[in-house]
Scaffold this active site. Structure first.
Site, PDB file in Angstrom:
ATOM      1  N   ALA A 128     -10.103 -66.608   7.022  1.00  9.30           N
ATOM      2  CA  ALA A 128     -10.275 -65.150   7.122  1.00  9.30           C
ATOM      3  C   ALA A 128     -10.144 -64.523   5.739  1.00  9.30           C
ATOM      4  O   ALA A 128      -9.071 -64.092   5.330  1.00  9.30           O
ATOM      5  CB  ALA A 128      -9.240 -64.556   8.073  1.00  9.30           C
ATOM      6  N   GLU A 361      -9.526 -58.534  -3.357  1.00 10.20           N
ATOM      7  CA  GLU A 361      -9.516 -57.227  -2.671  1.00 10.20           C
ATOM      8  C   GLU A 361     -10.912 -56.821  -2.205  1.00 10.20           C
ATOM      9  O   GLU A 361     -11.288 -55.652  -2.218  1.00 10.20           O
ATOM     10  CB  GLU A 361      -8.854 -56.150  -3.535  1.00 10.20           C
ATOM     11  CG  GLU A 361      -7.388 -56.485  -3.769  1.00 10.20           C
ATOM     12  CD  GLU A 361      -6.567 -55.360  -4.301  1.00 10.20           C
ATOM     13  OE1 GLU A 361      -6.790 -54.215  -3.902  1.00 10.20           O
ATOM     14  OE2 GLU A 361      -5.684 -55.644  -5.127  1.00 10.20           O
ATOM     15  N   THR A 363     -14.908 -58.898  -2.132  1.00  6.08           N
ATOM     16  CA  THR A 363     -15.935 -59.290  -3.111  1.00  6.08           C
ATOM     17  C   THR A 363     -16.884 -58.116  -3.378  1.00  6.08           C
ATOM     18  O   THR A 363     -16.885 -57.127  -2.630  1.00  6.08           O
ATOM     19  CB  THR A 363     -16.776 -60.445  -2.535  1.00  6.08           C
ATOM     20  OG1 THR A 363     -17.385 -59.965  -1.318  1.00  6.08           O
ATOM     21  CG2 THR A 363     -15.933 -61.677  -2.233  1.00  6.08           C
TER      22      THR A 363
HETATM   23  N1  COS Z   1      -9.879 -46.857   6.735  1.00  9.45           N
HETATM   24  C1  COS Z   1      -9.564 -46.570   8.040  1.00  9.45           C
HETATM   25  N2  COS Z   1     -10.023 -47.332   9.066  1.00  9.45           N
HETATM   26  C2  COS Z   1     -10.806 -48.377   8.776  1.00  9.45           C
HETATM   27  C3  COS Z   1     -11.154 -48.711   7.455  1.00  9.45           C
HETATM   28  C4  COS Z   1     -10.661 -47.900   6.418  1.00  9.45           C
HETATM   29  N3  COS Z   1     -10.945 -48.156   5.160  1.00  9.45           N
HETATM   30  N4  COS Z   1     -11.958 -49.808   7.485  1.00  9.45           N
HETATM   31  C5  COS Z   1     -12.107 -50.150   8.762  1.00  9.45           C
HETATM   32  N5  COS Z   1     -11.412 -49.280   9.545  1.00  9.45           N
HETATM   33  C6  COS Z   1     -11.315 -49.272  11.010  1.00  9.45           C
HETATM   34  C7  COS Z   1     -12.665 -48.972  11.635  1.00  9.45           C
HETATM   35  O1  COS Z   1     -12.883 -47.580  11.735  1.00  9.45           O
HETATM   36  C8  COS Z   1     -12.519 -49.640  12.986  1.00  9.45           C
HETATM   37  O2  COS Z   1     -11.762 -48.822  13.822  1.00  9.45           O
HETATM   38  P1  COS Z   1     -12.238 -48.521  15.342  1.00  9.45           P
HETATM   39  O3  COS Z   1     -12.397 -49.887  15.975  1.00  9.45           O
HETATM   40  O4  COS Z   1     -11.130 -47.713  15.913  1.00  9.45           O
HETATM   41  O5  COS Z   1     -13.541 -47.799  15.233  1.00  9.45           O
HETATM   42  C9  COS Z   1     -11.661 -50.876  12.676  1.00  9.45           C
HETATM   43  O6  COS Z   1     -10.970 -50.579  11.466  1.00  9.45           O
HETATM   44  C10 COS Z   1     -12.489 -52.125  12.485  1.00  9.45           C
HETATM   45  O7  COS Z   1     -13.383 -51.891  11.413  1.00  9.45           O
HETATM   46  P2  COS Z   1     -14.789 -52.632  11.252  1.00  9.45           P
HETATM   47  O8  COS Z   1     -15.474 -52.652  12.589  1.00  9.45           O
HETATM   48  O9  COS Z   1     -15.508 -52.025  10.113  1.00  9.45           O
HETATM   49  O10 COS Z   1     -14.301 -54.122  10.930  1.00  9.45           O
HETATM   50  P3  COS Z   1     -15.117 -55.382  10.465  1.00  9.45           P
HETATM   51  O11 COS Z   1     -14.549 -56.554  11.168  1.00  9.45           O
HETATM   52  O12 COS Z   1     -16.588 -55.117  10.589  1.00  9.45           O
HETATM   53  O13 COS Z   1     -14.678 -55.564   8.936  1.00  9.45           O
HETATM   54  C11 COS Z   1     -14.846 -55.308   6.543  1.00  9.45           C
HETATM   55  C12 COS Z   1     -14.963 -54.680   7.958  1.00  9.45           C
HETATM   56  C13 COS Z   1     -15.828 -56.438   6.344  1.00  9.45           C
HETATM   57  C14 COS Z   1     -15.168 -54.166   5.624  1.00  9.45           C
HETATM   58  C15 COS Z   1     -13.396 -55.822   6.343  1.00  9.45           C
HETATM   59  O14 COS Z   1     -13.174 -57.000   7.077  1.00  9.45           O
HETATM   60  C16 COS Z   1     -13.068 -56.055   4.889  1.00  9.45           C
HETATM   61  O15 COS Z   1     -12.787 -55.113   4.161  1.00  9.45           O
HETATM   62  N6  COS Z   1     -13.096 -57.327   4.477  1.00  9.45           N
HETATM   63  C17 COS Z   1     -12.690 -57.698   3.140  1.00  9.45           C
HETATM   64  C18 COS Z   1     -11.228 -57.934   3.125  1.00  9.45           C
HETATM   65  C19 COS Z   1     -10.712 -57.993   1.752  1.00  9.45           C
HETATM   66  O16 COS Z   1     -10.933 -57.100   0.952  1.00  9.45           O
HETATM   67  N7  COS Z   1      -9.965 -59.043   1.501  1.00  9.45           N
HETATM   68  C20 COS Z   1      -9.370 -59.230   0.210  1.00  9.45           C
HETATM   69  C21 COS Z   1      -8.067 -59.841   0.394  1.00  9.45           C
HETATM   70  S1  COS Z   1      -6.773 -58.817   0.108  1.00  9.45           S
HETATM   71  S2  COS Z   1      -6.292 -59.181  -1.714  1.00  9.45           S
END
Ligand code: COS
Length: 395
Positions: A128, A361, A363
């Site tokens: 993940a 954080e 890609t």
């Molecule tokens: N702020 C508030 N809510 C958010 C949000 C944000 N920035 N991003 C997502 N959400 C909410 C959505 O609104 C949704 O809520 P509802 O189900 O109530 O509508 C929920 O979270 C799920 O969001 P989404 O459907 O967009 O999820 P996905 O599984 O499609 O994932 C991405 C979205 C791909 C953008 C996410 O998995 C991601 O950011 N991945 C990268 C992770 C990362 O940066 N990892 C680095 C490691 S940490 S160093």
């Protein structure tokens, strides 16, 4: 642009510290791959460890632009120091401050702000990464708390932190709504960190796996309600992306500063290198991209403090600054030539350090995904039909 005279004064102070102290160990920690013990107390003394936390909980609260300037200036001379401060404040401290209740804030924040201990953020897992919703770590409900099993990977400061916020699934259902977040501290039975990773860059920063082996987490260490963890961590990453963008900006600035000075002083065919158009134009592109990144980063920082959602702007800042950082650091090596590949100058280290900014954080592809989803949503919500033929109905 966005800064006030106070911000400029603060930058001057941090730059002096970075050039006089941080620069003196930056090459060494890159070689030794150790974040030295004396650095964290010093960072604490200078107020770098509670920058996004209110004074009431031991923090040294500053506005996000000031915080971004701090990360930028530290990263300008040492990416490992920059990322340690950025991950600690934006990812380690923030979820407790933002989503914790009063008891949790009082219990955890004083130690990881002015108490001088570090905090980490456990989201990524072997299965993940970009798909953060694919979390497998499981928190099984037991009497009085949860029994947690699973593995987190590529965690900044994993071996040297005191406290770690992390996500785990609290129900077997797939999807993001069964993910919850918790706090754990080193020393808790069954919680351990793996061996230090041998990395291309940011070699001073401590990156490891974290293992949960039947770790008992009491109910009172869950942040918010069950099922809120994914959203909490996405909100946390919005802020984290501003600081990681500030880090990329600082690395770019550091490499550019060396390259432009080198091009001004070094003579070829009797004239300064930079007066050869091939080099001069490259420097112009570097300076322009850095300035564009700075506007995006500072604007996103200011939006964070406004209380409005800034997911699009932080993703844009991170995307642009990371790509600019990679372009600028790579170009700086080219301008210095062969010597730029050696550790006589810091540019090769800064280039190795900046690669992470296109990966960690989220890609660059994830930033494009976040931006594209949000701009399409804005387009759907906009009433303007400018440029469309009258009566057009989607045919
Ligand atoms: N702020 C508030 N809510 C958010 C949000 C944000 N920035 N991003 C997502 N959400 C909410 C959505 O609104 C949704 O809520 P509802 O189900 O109530 O509508 C929920 O979270 C799920 O969001 P989404 O459907 O967009 O999820 P996905 O599984 O499609 O994932 C991405 C979205 C791909 C953008 C996410 O998995 C991601 O950011 N991945 C990268 C992770 C990362 O940066 N990892 C680095 C490691 S940490 S160093």
């Amino acid at each position: 642009m966005w800064t006030t005279p106070e911000h400029d004064k603060y930058r001057k102070k941090i730059r002096e510290f970075a050039e006089n102290e941080v620069a003196s160990y930056a090459t060494q920690i890159d070689h030794d791959q150790i974040f030295p013990d004396h650095v964290v107390p010093r960072l604490n003394e200078l107020g770098f460890l509670g920058m996004q936390v209110d004074k009431k909980y031991g923090g040294t609260y500053t506005d996000t632009l000031t915080y971004a300037i701090a990360v930028e200036e530290l990263s300008r001379v040492c990416g490992s120091t920059g990322i340690t401060v950025a991950a600690h404040n934006s990812l380690g401290n923030f979820p407790i401050y933002k989503f914790g209740n009063e008891d949790q804030r009082n219990k955890y924040l004083p130690d990881i702000t002015t108490g001088g201990k570090l905090a980490a953020f456990g989201l990524t897992e072997p299965g993940a990464g970009s798909d953060a919703g694919g979390t497998k770590t499981f928190a099984e409900k037991v009497d009085g708390g949860y029994k947690v099993n699973g593995t987190k990977c590529w965690i900044t400061s994993a071996g040297i932190c005191q406290t770690c916020v992390f996500t785990a699934r609290t129900s077997k259902e797939a999807g993001t709504k069964s993910i919850s977040s918790f706090v754990v501290t080193h020393g808790t039975e069954g919680f351990s960190s793996g061996k230090k990773e041998n990395k291309l860059g940011l070699r001073g920063s401590d990156t490891r796996f974290l293992h949960f082996d039947d770790v008992f987490i009491p109910d009172e260490d869950r942040l918010g309600e069950e099922g809120q963890g994914f959203k909490q961590f996405m909100i946390t990453l919005d802020g984290g992306r501003v600081s990681i963008a500030a880090m990329a900006l600082g690395l770019a600035q550091g490499a550019y500063d060396v390259a432009v000075k080198y091009a001004a002083l070094k003579k070829q065919d009797g004239i300064p290198l930079g007066h050869h158009q091939g080099i001069g134009f490259k420097l112009a592109d570097m300076a322009t991209q850095i300035q564009a990144s700075r506007h995006l980063v500072y604007h996103a920082a200011m939006l964070k403090d406004s209380g409005n959602r800034f997911s699009k702007e932080s993703a844009m800042a991170k995307l642009h600054a990371a790509e600019t950082g990679n372009f600028v650091c790579w170009s700086a090596i080219g301008i210095l030539g062969e010597i730029g590949l050696t550790d006589k100058f810091p540019v090769e280290r800064l280039w190795r350090d900046v690669k992470l900014d296109e990966i960690g954080e989220g890609t660059s592809e994830i930033q494009r995904l976040v931006i594209s989803r949000l701009i399409l949503k804005e387009a759907m919500e906009s009433e303007s039909m400018y440029g469309f033929p009258e009566g057009w109905a989607g045919e």
